[in-house]
Each structure stands twice: as structure tokens, then as C-alpha cells.
Design a protein around this motif. Structure first.
Motif: not given
Length: 453
Positions: A161, A166, A181
Motif C-alpha cells: 500500500f 496508498l 487500489a
């Protein structure tokens, strides 16, 4: 367990004696005159720390029960091999089976009735009634001890991530956000942003998870005790279309499409995929058995929409039905001590958590309580000093799970129908032109044929 010599391997036999358990193991005397009780421990390959923790617990039990000699048996339930193990008598005296198989096993007379024992122990009324129903027959008799339960969650790799830009502390909350995502992770890291299980009945299981989250009903129970397959519905179709989009439009699922429970955990622990769905309790296995770095782990709830809920499951501690009275009594004593008291008694909970913590095992992994919520929440306060899992990285799950609607797995021919549903997942992931409508129509026909047997 005093040494590795004491670990018996639960062998798989090819003897196909349909429905029979004539050869099932029962306790026998050890060299020092004690009753030898063979109990399930861990899957083959579990690390030494897990066995060290078990050895400490075994010693505690044998000190309290000097007439019983515990022998740990490596054990792993799998759908393709379980029937052969059961028929051939190679199972331990105490073992575990998933909720999805318990109804079939008890209806076939393949589990010991423990109704009187549970009532005598005094906590029959403390079980979550939805969970206890999984091991109760039409006459109200109980055939096992529900010992752990879980809800499926969305597991994500915090390191991937961050590499993709993210925020790992703000995981996706909708399926659209999961897809976005996944695409971002794949493009930024070259790793699979999202993956799903697809083989060994696990593809069907996880297809059911996503379909249920979108409001599906995959099977209807009829008043006459039969079932009607309803896999062909809008929510299941939407799930397959979603997977198709991830795979063929976004190229976010990597290049491996035959993953099962073990291999997807391996890939996730190795940092090769960003997100997947599985039981909330898998953290322990990821760290203990697959070597995942705890700092990389994240867990949140599965997105739900259109009235959907979260699919749960778990397993039960059981015995074969033909143990002699002395062995069954010893088996109940072990199940109560090893599995149940740590949920009910503060001293037992602290001793269990302390032994696990000192052996480097996970304490505090998120679960669904098999007992009432009040008892569960109280037990968490008992073990708080020993909790060693990164709960702050699991906050999305622990704070959101009680707001979701729990859904049980469908009951009729569960595992065989999951196997049929594997084919749906594999077709969508390997054939860009897969006809989803035709596939769904056919799987309902095939599932109904199983249900009508």
C-alpha cells in the motif's frame, strides 16, 4: 509433547469403507499404564515454536490429569483426503472439522454425541446459538464443541500500500475502492493488486463470500428438508463480472490463477499480492507458518452492499463415535481444558495466553466469539497483557465487524458445491470470453443434481 518422537503423523489411507469407522482409533494404555489419548495438533510444517507452546500446555494438562498421556498428532483437514482418513481410522481421538462438514458427519453417525457431557460441564447455554446449531441434530442432540469461529475479512499488505502511494491506515471500504487500489498497486509495484482462491473448493468458498457480501442467497432450505440451488443470481453474476474486470480490464491479478488456501497465504506473506479475502483468524498462520513480517499485515472488514453480509465459519472439536467410555471421557476432559476453559475461565485464559506468548505465538488474533459477546469481551480483558498481534493494524476489522450481518455457509452439499463453483472462478480468470450467464445456469443444474441425490 515431550519430544518430536511423540508426534504421530496422521496418515492418509486409501481404504474406502463407505460410512464405516470400524478401524477408528481409540485410546490405549501407554507403557506406564496411563490412558494414551491421541489429539490433533498442527498441520505438517508448523514451526518449532508452535510445538514448544503445545508442549507446555500438554505438561500442564498431564500434571492436572496424571492418568492421561497426551500424544500430539499432526493433522490438517482437507476436503479431498478427509473421507479417506475417516474411513480408514487414521484420525486422532480428538480432531477438528469445519462447520460446513459437521452436519453431514453427524447425520451419517460419524461423530460422538456429547450432549450429556456439555450439559454436565454447565456451559451449554453460553454458546452462541447460531454457532451451536452447526453441531446439533434434528432431535436437539449435540455432536461437538464449537471451539473457534471467524468472519471473512479483507487482508492487505501495508508495505505494498505504501509503495503504491496508498494509506495503509485507511483501507478500502467498498468493492469499487478495492478495485481501484488493486489497479494502483499493480501498476506501481508490478505485483498482483488483488488475488482470489480458485482451487480445492476454496474458489467456491470465496466466490460465496463475495456474493454474500452483495446480498446473494446461494441456496434455499425447503420445508420438507430439501434444498434448492440459487447460485444463479444477480449478486453472484456481479461478483464474477467484478473478477473478470480485475483480471482482463485492469490486469490487477498477476499471473497465477490456481491458488488455494495455502498457496495464497504463501504468496501474500511473501509480499507478492496486495489484497485477498479469507478468514479473519489467518494472521496466526501467516506469521507462524508462512513467515510474514507482522509490520506488513493489515486487516479490515469485507465491503458489503445491497443488504449483503459477511460469511463466517469455524471449526468444532469432535471425536469419532466408537471410542470406549474411558477414552471418550478423557477426550472430553482434554477438549474442555484445551479449547473451552480459556474462553470461560480467567486463570485458564491467562495460562493459555502466557504459554503462547512465551513461545512466540500469536495472542489476540481477531475472531468471532463462539460464546456470548459478554463472555468474549470479558475474556479479552483477562489476556490483554499478553496480546502480541498488531491490533492497531486490524482496527478496520475489530471496529467494524459487529456492525456487519453474519451469514452462515449454505448447508446442502457444501463442499461438493464449492468444488463446482471453483470452475466458475477458474473460467472467468482464464478465459476472457467466458459466458458468465451460461456458466451460472449450468452450475445451478449441477448443484441441484447433487442436492437431489
Amino acid at each position: 509433547m515431550k519430544s518430536s518422537r511423540r508426534i504421530a503423523i496422521a496418515g492418509i489411507t486409501a481404504l474406502a469403507v463407505a460410512g464405516a469407522l470400524a478401524g477408528c482409533t481409540s485410546g490405549s494404555g501407554s507403557e506406564d499404564g496411563k490412558l494414551e489419548l491421541r489429539v490433533a495438533t498442527f498441520p505438517p510444517g508448523a514451526d518449532q515454536a508452535a510445538y514448544d507452546a503445545f508442549a507446555e500446555q500438554e505438561a500442564q494438562f498431564e500434571e492436572a490429569n496424571p492418568d492421561i498421556d497426551i500424544v500430539g498428532v499432526e493433522y490438517e483437514w482437507t476436503a479431498p483426503t478427509f473421507a479417506a482418513q475417516l474411513a480408514g481410522g487414521s484420525l486422532p481421538d480428538v480432531f477438528t472439522v469445519p462447520f460446513t462438514d459437521s452436519k453431514t458427519l453427524l447425520e451419517n453417525g460419524q461423530l460422538a454425541d456429547v450432549t450429556d457431557e456439555i450439559e454436565e460441564l454447565g456451559y451449554a447455554d453460553k454458546f452462541n446459538p447460531i454457532i451451536l446449531e452447526e453441531v446439533t441434530d434434528a432431535d436437539g442432540r449435540v455432536f461437538g464443541f464449537p471451539r473457534q469461529a471467524y468472519a471473512n475479512g479483507l487482508h492487505y499488505n501495508r508495505a505494498l500500500f505504501e509503495e503504491a502511494g496508498l494509506d495503509p491506515d485507511s483501507p478500502p471500504t467498498t468493492w469499487d475502492e478495492v478495485r481501484a487500489a488493486a489497479k494502483q498497486i499493480s501498476e506501481a509495484t508490478g505485483k498482483a493488486g488483488y488475488a482470489t482462491m480458485a482451487t480445492g473448493n476454496t474458489g467456491g468458498w470465496q466466490l460465496s463470500v463475495q456474493a454474500d457480501s452483495r446480498g446473494a442467497s446461494l441456496q434455499t432450505a425447503n420445508d420438507d428438508g430439501t434444498y434448492t440451488s440459487t447460485i444463479d443470481n444477480d449478486a453472484t453474476k456481479a461478483t464474477l463480472q467484478y473478477l473478470h474486470g480485475l483480471r482482463w480490464e485492469d490486469d490487477s491479478m498477476g499471473a497465477t490463477f490456481d491458488l488455494d488456501w495455502g498457496t495464497i497465504n504463501q504468496e501474500f506473506a511473501a509480499g507478492n499480492l496486495g489484497m485477498y479475502t479469507s478468514g479473519s483468524d489467518v494472521y496466526t498462520a501467516l506469521v507462524r507458518d508462512f513467515g510474514m513480517a507482522p509490520d506488513d499485515y493489515g486487516l479490515t472488514v469485507i465491503p458489503t452492499e445491497d443488504g449483503g453480509g459477511v460469511l463466517g465459519g469455524g471449526d468444532i472439536a469432535v471425536m469419532p463415535p466408537n471410542l470406549d467410555d474411558e477414552t471418550q471421557a478423557a477426550a472430553v476432559e482434554w477438549i474442555d481444558w484445551y479449547y473451552m476453559q480459556k474462553l470461560l475461565d480467567e486463570d485458564a485464559a491467562v495460562a493459555d495466553a502466557k504459554a503462547l506468548s512465551e513461545a512466540g505465538q500469536a495472542v489476540g488474533t481477531p475472531v468471532l466469539p463462539v460464546l456470548d459477546q459478554e463472555t468474549y469481551e470479558e475474556s479479552l480483558t483477562w489476556i490483554e497483557p499478553y496480546v502480541n498481534v498488531p491490533l492497531d493494524q486490524m482496527a478496520g476489522f475489530t471496529e467494524g465487524i459487529f456492525e456487519q450481518t453474519p451469514i452462515g455457509e449454505f448447508k446442502g452439499q457444501t463442499q461438493p458445491i464449492y468444488a463446482l463453483m471453483d470452475n466458475l472462478v477458474q473460467a472467468v480468470l482464464t478465459d476472457e470470453n467466458a459466458d458468465i450467464d451460461a456458466l451460472l445456469q449450468q452450475v445451478d443444474v449441477d448443484a441441484q443434481a447433487l442436492l437431489d441425490q
